[in-house]
Design an enzyme around this catalytic site. Sequence first.
Site, PDB file in Angstrom:
ATOM      1  N   LYS A  13       0.844  -1.208   0.000  1.00  0.00           N
ATOM      2  CA  LYS A  13       0.000   0.000   0.000  1.00  0.00           C
ATOM      3  C   LYS A  13       0.880   1.259   0.000  1.00  0.00           C
ATOM      4  CE  LYS A  13      -2.146  -1.163   3.882  1.00  0.00           C
ATOM      5  NZ  LYS A  13      -1.517  -2.475   4.204  1.00  0.00           N
ATOM      6  N   ARG A  88     -10.643   0.105   8.286  1.00  0.00           N
ATOM      7  CA  ARG A  88     -10.299  -1.307   8.542  1.00  0.00           C
ATOM      8  C   ARG A  88     -11.351  -2.038   9.355  1.00  0.00           C
ATOM      9  NH1 ARG A  88      -3.726  -1.730   9.172  1.00  0.00           N
ATOM     10  NH2 ARG A  88      -3.334   0.197   8.071  1.00  0.00           N
ATOM     11  N   ARG A 127      11.803  -5.515   4.995  1.00  0.00           N
ATOM     12  CA  ARG A 127      11.497  -4.087   4.755  1.00  0.00           C
ATOM     13  C   ARG A 127      12.407  -3.157   5.558  1.00  0.00           C
ATOM     14  NH1 ARG A 127       5.548  -1.625   5.481  1.00  0.00           N
ATOM     15  NH2 ARG A 127       5.716  -2.464   7.592  1.00  0.00           N
ATOM     16  N   ARG A 160      10.905  -1.354  11.089  1.00  0.00           N
ATOM     17  CA  ARG A 160       9.811  -1.147  12.034  1.00  0.00           C
ATOM     18  C   ARG A 160       9.804  -2.273  13.060  1.00  0.00           C
ATOM     19  NH1 ARG A 160       4.461   0.249   8.629  1.00  0.00           N
ATOM     20  NH2 ARG A 160       3.547  -1.197  10.121  1.00  0.00           N
ATOM     21  N   ARG A 171      -0.625  -9.454  12.730  1.00  0.00           N
ATOM     22  CA  ARG A 171      -1.327  -8.419  11.956  1.00  0.00           C
ATOM     23  C   ARG A 171      -2.140  -9.052  10.829  1.00  0.00           C
ATOM     24  NH1 ARG A 171       3.970  -5.576  10.835  1.00  0.00           N
ATOM     25  NH2 ARG A 171       2.968  -4.078   9.468  1.00  0.00           N
TER      26      ARG A 171
HETATM   27  P1  AP5 Z   1       4.790  -1.584   1.914  1.00  0.00           P
HETATM   28  O1  AP5 Z   1       4.436  -0.726   0.751  1.00  0.00           O
HETATM   29  O2  AP5 Z   1       5.560  -0.953   3.026  1.00  0.00           O
HETATM   30  O3  AP5 Z   1       3.487  -2.337   2.485  1.00  0.00           O
HETATM   31  P2  AP5 Z   1       2.182  -1.766   3.224  1.00  0.00           P
HETATM   32  O4  AP5 Z   1       1.030  -2.446   2.614  1.00  0.00           O
HETATM   33  O5  AP5 Z   1       2.202  -0.255   3.209  1.00  0.00           O
HETATM   34  O6  AP5 Z   1       2.456  -2.368   4.658  1.00  0.00           O
HETATM   35  P3  AP5 Z   1       2.241  -1.788   6.118  1.00  0.00           P
HETATM   36  O7  AP5 Z   1       3.031  -2.689   7.035  1.00  0.00           O
HETATM   37  O8  AP5 Z   1       2.585  -0.329   6.196  1.00  0.00           O
HETATM   38  O9  AP5 Z   1       0.759  -2.027   6.354  1.00  0.00           O
HETATM   39  P4  AP5 Z   1       0.085  -2.198   7.738  1.00  0.00           P
HETATM   40  O10 AP5 Z   1      -1.316  -2.097   7.335  1.00  0.00           O
HETATM   41  O11 AP5 Z   1       0.451  -3.361   8.557  1.00  0.00           O
HETATM   42  O12 AP5 Z   1       0.745  -1.054   8.584  1.00  0.00           O
HETATM   43  P5  AP5 Z   1       0.270   0.416   8.881  1.00  0.00           P
HETATM   44  O13 AP5 Z   1       1.469   1.242   8.965  1.00  0.00           O
HETATM   45  O14 AP5 Z   1      -0.828   0.828   7.981  1.00  0.00           O
HETATM   46  O15 AP5 Z   1       5.590  -2.863   1.355  1.00  0.00           O
HETATM   47  C1  AP5 Z   1       6.143  -3.817   2.227  1.00  0.00           C
HETATM   48  C2  AP5 Z   1       7.542  -4.245   1.778  1.00  0.00           C
HETATM   49  O16 AP5 Z   1       7.443  -4.957   0.546  1.00  0.00           O
HETATM   50  C3  AP5 Z   1       8.509  -3.071   1.493  1.00  0.00           C
HETATM   51  O17 AP5 Z   1       9.784  -3.458   1.917  1.00  0.00           O
HETATM   52  C4  AP5 Z   1       8.461  -2.886  -0.030  1.00  0.00           C
HETATM   53  O18 AP5 Z   1       9.676  -2.339  -0.536  1.00  0.00           O
HETATM   54  C5  AP5 Z   1       8.231  -4.329  -0.476  1.00  0.00           C
HETATM   55  N1  AP5 Z   1       7.446  -4.435  -1.716  1.00  0.00           N
HETATM   56  C6  AP5 Z   1       6.338  -3.717  -2.044  1.00  0.00           C
HETATM   57  N2  AP5 Z   1       5.853  -4.127  -3.243  1.00  0.00           N
HETATM   58  C7  AP5 Z   1       6.658  -5.142  -3.649  1.00  0.00           C
HETATM   59  C8  AP5 Z   1       6.680  -5.989  -4.795  1.00  0.00           C
HETATM   60  N3  AP5 Z   1       5.753  -5.880  -5.764  1.00  0.00           N
HETATM   61  N4  AP5 Z   1       7.636  -6.945  -4.871  1.00  0.00           N
HETATM   62  C9  AP5 Z   1       8.575  -7.075  -3.884  1.00  0.00           C
HETATM   63  N5  AP5 Z   1       8.623  -6.298  -2.784  1.00  0.00           N
HETATM   64  C10 AP5 Z   1       7.678  -5.343  -2.660  1.00  0.00           C
HETATM   65  O19 AP5 Z   1      -0.365   0.211  10.351  1.00  0.00           O
HETATM   66  C11 AP5 Z   1       0.467  -0.054  11.476  1.00  0.00           C
HETATM   67  C12 AP5 Z   1      -0.389  -0.219  12.695  1.00  0.00           C
HETATM   68  O20 AP5 Z   1      -1.133   1.003  12.921  1.00  0.00           O
HETATM   69  C13 AP5 Z   1      -1.470  -1.302  12.600  1.00  0.00           C
HETATM   70  O21 AP5 Z   1      -0.946  -2.564  12.955  1.00  0.00           O
HETATM   71  C14 AP5 Z   1      -2.501  -0.780  13.613  1.00  0.00           C
HETATM   72  O22 AP5 Z   1      -2.061  -1.024  14.924  1.00  0.00           O
HETATM   73  C15 AP5 Z   1      -2.452   0.726  13.392  1.00  0.00           C
HETATM   74  N6  AP5 Z   1      -3.432   1.185  12.387  1.00  0.00           N
HETATM   75  C16 AP5 Z   1      -3.171   1.716  11.166  1.00  0.00           C
HETATM   76  N7  AP5 Z   1      -4.310   2.039  10.528  1.00  0.00           N
HETATM   77  C17 AP5 Z   1      -5.334   1.712  11.367  1.00  0.00           C
HETATM   78  C18 AP5 Z   1      -6.761   1.783  11.268  1.00  0.00           C
HETATM   79  N8  AP5 Z   1      -7.369   2.279  10.169  1.00  0.00           N
HETATM   80  N9  AP5 Z   1      -7.481   1.326  12.311  1.00  0.00           N
HETATM   81  C19 AP5 Z   1      -6.901   0.845  13.433  1.00  0.00           C
HETATM   82  N10 AP5 Z   1      -5.555   0.735  13.582  1.00  0.00           N
HETATM   83  C20 AP5 Z   1      -4.771   1.165  12.554  1.00  0.00           C
END
Ligand code: AP5
Length: 221
Positions: A13, A88, A127, A160, A171
């Site tokens: 994402k 979510r 990552r 992270r 997660r």
């Molecule tokens: P990356 O683009 O970083 O993935 P992402 O989908 O953004 O992953 P996140 O870990 O950020 O999602 P998340 O939902 O767990 O965390 P968030 O920060 O939102 O890609 C991942 C890796 O793969 C990278 O190294 C990239 O280079 C690589 N990659 C990408 N595409 C690739 C490809 N095609 N091929 C190979 N490699 C590739 O949330 C964190 C925490 O915040 C949650 O756990 C929760 O506690 C809280 N939170 C956030 N939003 C909410 C909400 N709406 N409600 C409640 N709690 C929330």
Amino acid sequence: MNLALLGPSGVGKGTHAVELATRYQLRHLATGDLLRQNLQARNALGLLARRYMEHGDLVPDEVIDAMIEEWVGRQPASLGSLFDGFPRTADQVRFLDELLQGLGRRLDAVIYLRLDDDAIVERLTGRQICRSCQTPYHHRARPPKLAGWFDHCGGELYRRPDDTEEMTRTRLRVFHRTTEPILSHYADVGKLLIVSGAGSVGDVAQRLDVAVKAIAAGTAQ
Ligand code: AP5
């Protein structure tokens, strides 16, 4: 155009949202990034959120909803939004609908970036993220030119704390249990587009571009 980009942790994402937002002139909001900014600032919201984020759990809806309301209120009405990782939960779905409705706007589509769990674990355990601008890297799939530093802004790369295999699997369980049901809701109301997150970053970017073009043209199915 108001879009949501959803999918399991690590599906890509963050990798794609910034470019999509720039290309389609959308304001980008990543709830995870916003929470981490509060955490870094060590303010009350950040300290509260940390308790949940450290365990891979979702932060309570009322905290997220208040954060979203404040953010949406600051955006110019003429620009659309790209919600990255929001909504979510069923409560967040209702909240967003009501919020946008109150502003005379609506959510046009939800893009579900899909990938299987094992591929996710591989991505997240490799990552690295830029401390300055939050751009994600991968030490094999998308390595920086100079190890440990981001190519574009020169920021330091870090891992992270929730990117261990154990936390990633937690997660993913939360995603399957809580967020997948809301994807069925968006499918029922004809707003869901599923895009495969498999393959190279370029392949996925191309698929997403086709999907967003179709949404903008009103031809998405
Ligand atoms: P990356 O683009 O970083 O993935 P992402 O989908 O953004 O992953 P996140 O870990 O950020 O999602 P998340 O939902 O767990 O965390 P968030 O920060 O939102 O890609 C991942 C890796 O793969 C990278 O190294 C990239 O280079 C690589 N990659 C990408 N595409 C690739 C490809 N095609 N091929 C190979 N490699 C590739 O949330 C964190 C925490 O915040 C949650 O756990 C929760 O506690 C809280 N939170 C956030 N939003 C909410 C909400 N709406 N409600 C409640 N709690 C929330």
